[in-house]
Design a protein around this motif. Structure first.
Motif, PDB file in Angstrom:
ATOM      1  N   ASN A 117       2.114 -12.692  -9.009  1.00  0.00           N
ATOM      2  CA  ASN A 117       1.620 -11.440  -8.555  1.00  0.00           C
ATOM      3  C   ASN A 117       2.673 -11.245  -7.080  1.00  0.00           C
ATOM      4  O   ASN A 117       2.805 -11.767  -6.523  1.00  0.00           O
ATOM      5  CB  ASN A 117       0.486 -10.914  -9.129  1.00  0.00           C
ATOM      6  CG  ASN A 117      -0.694 -11.050  -7.810  1.00  0.00           C
ATOM      7  OD1 ASN A 117       0.043 -11.329  -6.937  1.00  0.00           O
ATOM      8  ND2 ASN A 117      -1.365 -11.941  -8.619  1.00  0.00           N
ATOM      9  N   GLU A 118       2.490  -9.502  -6.421  1.00  0.00           N
ATOM     10  CA  GLU A 118       2.894  -9.714  -5.029  1.00  0.00           C
ATOM     11  C   GLU A 118       2.038 -10.267  -4.013  1.00  0.00           C
ATOM     12  O   GLU A 118       2.449 -10.934  -3.451  1.00  0.00           O
ATOM     13  CB  GLU A 118       3.075  -7.969  -4.923  1.00  0.00           C
ATOM     14  CG  GLU A 118       4.119  -7.308  -5.798  1.00  0.00           C
ATOM     15  CD  GLU A 118       5.727  -7.818  -5.671  1.00  0.00           C
ATOM     16  OE1 GLU A 118       6.356  -7.861  -4.426  1.00  0.00           O
ATOM     17  OE2 GLU A 118       6.436  -8.903  -6.371  1.00  0.00           O
ATOM     18  N   PHE A 119       0.886 -10.353  -4.733  1.00  0.00           N
ATOM     19  CA  PHE A 119       0.282 -10.867  -3.129  1.00  0.00           C
ATOM     20  C   PHE A 119      -0.078 -12.239  -2.921  1.00  0.00           C
ATOM     21  O   PHE A 119       0.259 -13.028  -1.949  1.00  0.00           O
ATOM     22  CB  PHE A 119      -1.670 -11.118  -3.976  1.00  0.00           C
ATOM     23  CG  PHE A 119      -1.677  -8.815  -3.326  1.00  0.00           C
ATOM     24  CD1 PHE A 119      -2.208  -8.739  -2.187  1.00  0.00           C
ATOM     25  CD2 PHE A 119      -1.352  -8.187  -4.846  1.00  0.00           C
ATOM     26  CE1 PHE A 119      -2.913  -7.626  -1.681  1.00  0.00           C
ATOM     27  CE2 PHE A 119      -2.030  -6.460  -4.413  1.00  0.00           C
ATOM     28  CZ  PHE A 119      -2.231  -6.293  -3.126  1.00  0.00           C
ATOM     29  N   CYS A 120       0.401 -13.099  -4.387  1.00  0.00           N
ATOM     30  CA  CYS A 120       0.541 -14.572  -4.738  1.00  0.00           C
ATOM     31  C   CYS A 120       2.142 -14.903  -3.867  1.00  0.00           C
ATOM     32  O   CYS A 120       2.572 -15.750  -3.369  1.00  0.00           O
ATOM     33  CB  CYS A 120       0.523 -15.029  -5.665  1.00  0.00           C
ATOM     34  SG  CYS A 120      -1.228 -15.296  -6.510  1.00  0.00           S
ATOM     35  N   ILE A 122       2.369  -3.778  -7.332  1.00  0.00           N
ATOM     36  CA  ILE A 122       1.361  -4.706  -6.566  1.00  0.00           C
ATOM     37  C   ILE A 122       2.222  -5.993  -7.916  1.00  0.00           C
ATOM     38  O   ILE A 122       1.398  -6.707  -7.514  1.00  0.00           O
ATOM     39  CB  ILE A 122      -0.417  -5.031  -6.873  1.00  0.00           C
ATOM     40  CG1 ILE A 122      -0.600  -4.035  -7.867  1.00  0.00           C
ATOM     41  CG2 ILE A 122      -0.212  -4.078  -5.465  1.00  0.00           C
ATOM     42  CD1 ILE A 122      -2.129  -4.681  -7.994  1.00  0.00           C
ATOM     43  N   THR A 123       2.036  -6.487  -9.260  1.00  0.00           N
ATOM     44  CA  THR A 123       3.320  -7.015  -9.749  1.00  0.00           C
ATOM     45  C   THR A 123       4.030  -6.433 -10.817  1.00  0.00           C
ATOM     46  O   THR A 123       4.683  -5.490 -10.787  1.00  0.00           O
ATOM     47  CB  THR A 123       1.508  -8.125 -11.032  1.00  0.00           C
ATOM     48  OG1 THR A 123       2.187  -8.797 -11.287  1.00  0.00           O
ATOM     49  CG2 THR A 123       1.418  -6.404 -12.020  1.00  0.00           C
ATOM     50  N   TRP A 148       0.983  -0.724   0.202  1.00  0.00           N
ATOM     51  CA  TRP A 148      -0.317   0.012  -0.418  1.00  0.00           C
ATOM     52  C   TRP A 148       0.829   0.938   0.378  1.00  0.00           C
ATOM     53  O   TRP A 148       0.307   2.598   0.127  1.00  0.00           O
ATOM     54  CB  TRP A 148      -0.986  -0.063   1.045  1.00  0.00           C
ATOM     55  CG  TRP A 148      -2.686  -0.561   0.463  1.00  0.00           C
ATOM     56  CD1 TRP A 148      -3.184   0.558   1.029  1.00  0.00           C
ATOM     57  CD2 TRP A 148      -2.489  -1.981   0.746  1.00  0.00           C
ATOM     58  NE1 TRP A 148      -4.600  -0.904   0.003  1.00  0.00           N
ATOM     59  CE2 TRP A 148      -3.713  -2.099   0.623  1.00  0.00           C
ATOM     60  CE3 TRP A 148      -1.960  -2.984   0.542  1.00  0.00           C
ATOM     61  CZ2 TRP A 148      -4.781  -3.353   0.065  1.00  0.00           C
ATOM     62  CZ3 TRP A 148      -2.605  -4.264   0.274  1.00  0.00           C
ATOM     63  CH2 TRP A 148      -3.710  -3.501   0.077  1.00  0.00           C
ATOM     64  N   ASP A 149       2.508   1.549   0.384  1.00  0.00           N
ATOM     65  CA  ASP A 149       2.835   1.954   0.399  1.00  0.00           C
ATOM     66  C   ASP A 149       4.069   2.511  -1.025  1.00  0.00           C
ATOM     67  O   ASP A 149       3.183   3.465  -1.428  1.00  0.00           O
ATOM     68  CB  ASP A 149       4.234   2.315   0.713  1.00  0.00           C
ATOM     69  CG  ASP A 149       3.722   1.703   2.582  1.00  0.00           C
ATOM     70  OD1 ASP A 149       3.204   2.258   2.562  1.00  0.00           O
ATOM     71  OD2 ASP A 149       4.771   1.378   3.680  1.00  0.00           O
ATOM     72  N   THR A 150       3.747   1.104  -1.951  1.00  0.00           N
ATOM     73  CA  THR A 150       4.623   1.874  -3.197  1.00  0.00           C
ATOM     74  C   THR A 150       3.555   1.445  -4.654  1.00  0.00           C
ATOM     75  O   THR A 150       3.566   1.713  -5.309  1.00  0.00           O
ATOM     76  CB  THR A 150       5.614  -0.465  -3.588  1.00  0.00           C
ATOM     77  OG1 THR A 150       4.462  -1.028  -3.089  1.00  0.00           O
ATOM     78  CG2 THR A 150       6.494   0.077  -1.925  1.00  0.00           C
ATOM     79  N   HIS A 151       2.585   0.897  -4.203  1.00  0.00           N
ATOM     80  CA  HIS A 151       1.157   0.571  -5.123  1.00  0.00           C
ATOM     81  C   HIS A 151       2.018  -0.739  -6.279  1.00  0.00           C
ATOM     82  O   HIS A 151       1.181  -0.168  -7.276  1.00  0.00           O
ATOM     83  CB  HIS A 151       0.949   2.153  -5.616  1.00  0.00           C
ATOM     84  CG  HIS A 151       0.090   2.854  -4.934  1.00  0.00           C
ATOM     85  ND1 HIS A 151      -1.494   2.677  -5.054  1.00  0.00           N
ATOM     86  CD2 HIS A 151       0.567   2.615  -3.415  1.00  0.00           C
ATOM     87  CE1 HIS A 151      -2.223   3.688  -4.119  1.00  0.00           C
ATOM     88  NE2 HIS A 151      -0.911   3.194  -2.981  1.00  0.00           N
TER      89      HIS A 151
END
Ligand SMILES: *Cc1c(COP(=O)(O)O)cnc(C)c1O
Length: 369
Positions: free
Chosen positions: A229-232, A31-32, A26-29
């Protein structure tokens, strides 16, 4: 009436752990597209799996498909039909021709004594599968590959964390492809990886998972989109912290199944492999109808009637799929054909309690009438 027991159950970390891991996004935005979580997981996995190099992908199938593309294969590829659809599909989608080799009657991996007779001047690679977590005869495969100058790409989707003779299973062959799908021993929700040694191959794979883009104004390969992606990646970082404990819990379940089912007339289990630290990924059971007193399909129905969702992994053989329109002859792989008609994969996940394992086995044994 107790709840349904599924064949597997996806591992999730404590939710707070995951929240903490994704907070920075949420700081960098960012996400992939190979962000900080991607790189962090990549390095952690390289250490955990003991491999020289590794790249992360969107799923295990794209690991196989793009891994083969980056290997520049042509013509025929020797593989087995006793596997998940993905293995054969990855070959066919690369416009390669699968040549189906039979499987070993004990552990269901490729029967290495039958590989050489299938090699022609059009053969470019062997794609063996460490099926159910059983390790292929990697030494013999390496010998054959050297002798005939073939590439070896393992479908290692079932062997995350497996160690053979002290070496990570991903170190064998030119490349080993892993799946981190929700149902696997280690998951990133959806995800996959290719382990490899050759730097040029790694660069090609990295480019292929990002549309073939080499630079801001340069696209020099017909790639796909298969980036993790970053969430995975964050899910993987959290799950990796717990995976050893999960594997130990699986081991308890497998031991209990073996205690209940070993030595029963008409039931065959995979042997415990020497020199292998297993990940206890699956627990397949073979039912020989005459000797056992009930068929695989009867046991399957009875288990489902009791809310136990065992699965017919792997039935049918991939060579029998309708999409191939009888192009391949399943009679050419008689052992695989025999096994696929008799195999049942029993529920197995870390939290499956031993009373339920005993209950599942009681239901199976009662099928004998
Ligand atoms: C799960 C699996 C794959 C594909 O992996 P996905 O991550 O689901 O795309 C490939 N091969 C085998 C043997 C598998 O079990």
């Amino acid at each position: 009436m107790s709840d349904k027991i599924l064949v597997t159950r996806s591992a999730l970390p404590p939710i707070e752990e995951y929240m903490e891991e994704i907070r920075g996004l949420w700081d960098t935005h960012w996400i992939t597209n190979m962000g900080v979580e991607h790189e962090k997981l990549r390095q952690k996995l390289r250490d955990y799996m003991g491999v020289e190099d590794i790249d992360l992908l969107a799923n295990g199938h794209m690991a196989l498909e793009l891994g083969m593309q980056a290997m520049n294969l042509h013509g025929e590829v020797i593989t087995t039909p006793f596997t998940f659809a993905s293995t054969t599909h990855a070959i066919v989608r690369n416009k390669l021709e699968p040549v189906f080799c039979d499987i070993d009657p004990e552990d269901f991996t490729i029967d290495v004594s039958r590989i050489e007779e299938l090699i022609t001047d059009r053969t470019s690679a062997i794609v063996p599968v460490h099926v159910y977590g059983n390790v292929c005869d990697v030494e013999e495969i390496e010998r054959i590959a050297k002798k005939y100058d073939l590439k070896v790409i393992y479908d290692a989707a079932h062997t995350f964390g497996t160690v053979y003779k002290g070496k990570g299973i991903g170190t064998f062959g030119d490349a080993s492809c892993f799946s981190f799908h929700a149902t696997k021993v280690f998951n990133t929700i959806e995800g996959g990886a290719v382990c490899y040694k050759d730097r040029e191959f790694g660069l090609d794979l990295y480019r292929l998972k990002n549309f073939g883009i080499r630079g801001p104004e340069k696209v020099d390969a017909v790639g796909a989109n298969a980036k993790m992606n970053e969430f995975c990646a964050a899910m993987g970082i959290c799950n990796l912290r717990h995976v050893d404990e999960m594997i130990s819990k699986r081991e308890r379940v497998v031991k209990r199944y073996r205690e209940n089912l070993e030595g029963i007339e008409g039931i065959r289990l995979n042997p415990i492999q020497r020199n292998v630290r297993s990940n206890y990924a699956y627990f397949p059971v073979i039912f020989e109808e005459k000797a056992f007193g009930a068929s695989r399909n009867e046991v399957y129905k009875e288990l489902w009637r009791n809310g136990i969702c065992a699965r017919k992994y792997f039935y049918p053989l991939t060579s029998m799929f309708e999409c191939f329109h009888d192009k391949y002859d399943a009679d050419q792989t008689p052992v695989a054909l025999h096994v696929c008609k008799r195999v049942l994969t029993l529920p197995l996940y870390p939290e499956l309690d031993l009373e339920n394992v005993d209950r599942i086995c009681r239901i199976i044994l009662q099928c004998r009438g």
